[in-house]
Design an enzyme around this catalytic site. Sequence first.
Site, PDB file in Angstrom:
ATOM      1  N   SER A  45       0.828  -1.200   0.000  1.00 29.54           N
ATOM      2  CA  SER A  45       0.000   0.000   0.000  1.00 29.54           C
ATOM      3  C   SER A  45       0.861   1.249   0.000  1.00 29.54           C
ATOM      4  CB  SER A  45      -0.927   0.015   1.220  1.00 29.54           C
ATOM      5  OG  SER A  45      -1.797  -1.084   1.201  1.00 29.54           O
ATOM      6  N   GLU A  46       1.941   1.231   0.810  1.00 24.47           N
ATOM      7  CA  GLU A  46       2.911   2.326   0.812  1.00 24.47           C
ATOM      8  C   GLU A  46       4.315   1.797   1.012  1.00 24.47           C
ATOM      9  OE1 GLU A  46      -0.902   4.373   1.922  1.00 24.47           O
ATOM     10  OE2 GLU A  46       0.211   2.848   3.055  1.00 24.47           O
ATOM     11  N   THR A  47       5.265   2.569   0.518  1.00 19.79           N
ATOM     12  CA  THR A  47       6.693   2.375   0.744  1.00 19.79           C
ATOM     13  C   THR A  47       7.260   3.720   1.181  1.00 19.79           C
ATOM     14  OG1 THR A  47       6.878   0.619  -0.915  1.00 19.79           O
ATOM     15  CG2 THR A  47       8.906   1.806  -0.358  1.00 19.79           C
TER      16      THR A  47
END
Length: 294
Positions: A45-47
Amino acid sequence: MRNALHLVDVFARERYAGNQLAVVEDAGSLSDAEMQAFAAEIGFSETTFVGERSDGAWRVRIFTPEAEIPFAGHPTLGTAHVVREQIAAGRPDSVTLDLDVGEIPVEARERDGRETLWMSQRPPEFGAELSHEALADVLSLDLADLDTDWPVQVVSTGLPTIVVPLGSRAALTDIDVDRDAYDAVTGDRDAKNVLAFCRDPRDDDNDLAVRVFAPFYGVPEDPATGSSNGCLAAYLVRHEVLGTGEIDVRVEQGYEMGRPSMLHLQARATADRIQIEEGGAVVPVARGNLAPNE
């Protein structure tokens, strides 16, 4: 080797639960295009990408598979965990991250017998109230599935979210996002996240059950969403959905995805604003390095 890589699970009580996060060090050695390409490659979903520490705060940038975003909750807590454990000297009790929305302090405290990281979110901004019918269409539900005693509203603590009250967990389970209806509602709005909640959790120890959808960012569904749950906390206090202007609740998310997550939300209304704190546990999964360019 440069660009140490850390994989952690956030808002998790065990490994391979909660929300996955990749944290990459030495952000200054990577271009914007390289960061975005890696975020798309890893597919979480996020990095996050951690830069240098300046004036007491660690510079951090957050990317979804599709775009850079100014704030998100589970990347904030997960990155703070990595900074405390792997980057900062002396494993400090608190660290401050410099995000695009400003500086966010994160503090380690014990909760329910385990170390929990807590962040203070920005004071909320309350936006437009939307029609229940429009969001029923987005979620492929009947109007009767929504709890029309409470508004559908845009709320932001840094990343705007459309908060949708539902009447039952059955309705929460039945959600199937209609992309055309989603695009019609979100197309001209900053709010691209849709959070649906009900007061019927699976676990009796929890207070609320939540699902969050963000197709615009390349995230059809998110297993644990700190930013949107912070918006939910503000919404619950603003409208006194739980009968009070002060809350301390446990929220479950991610069960439909096979990644059960648990988030702590604390919020209270003061004379001039709503104060929000959010907490969760972080579990390390793996470490390595980005491969050097050939």
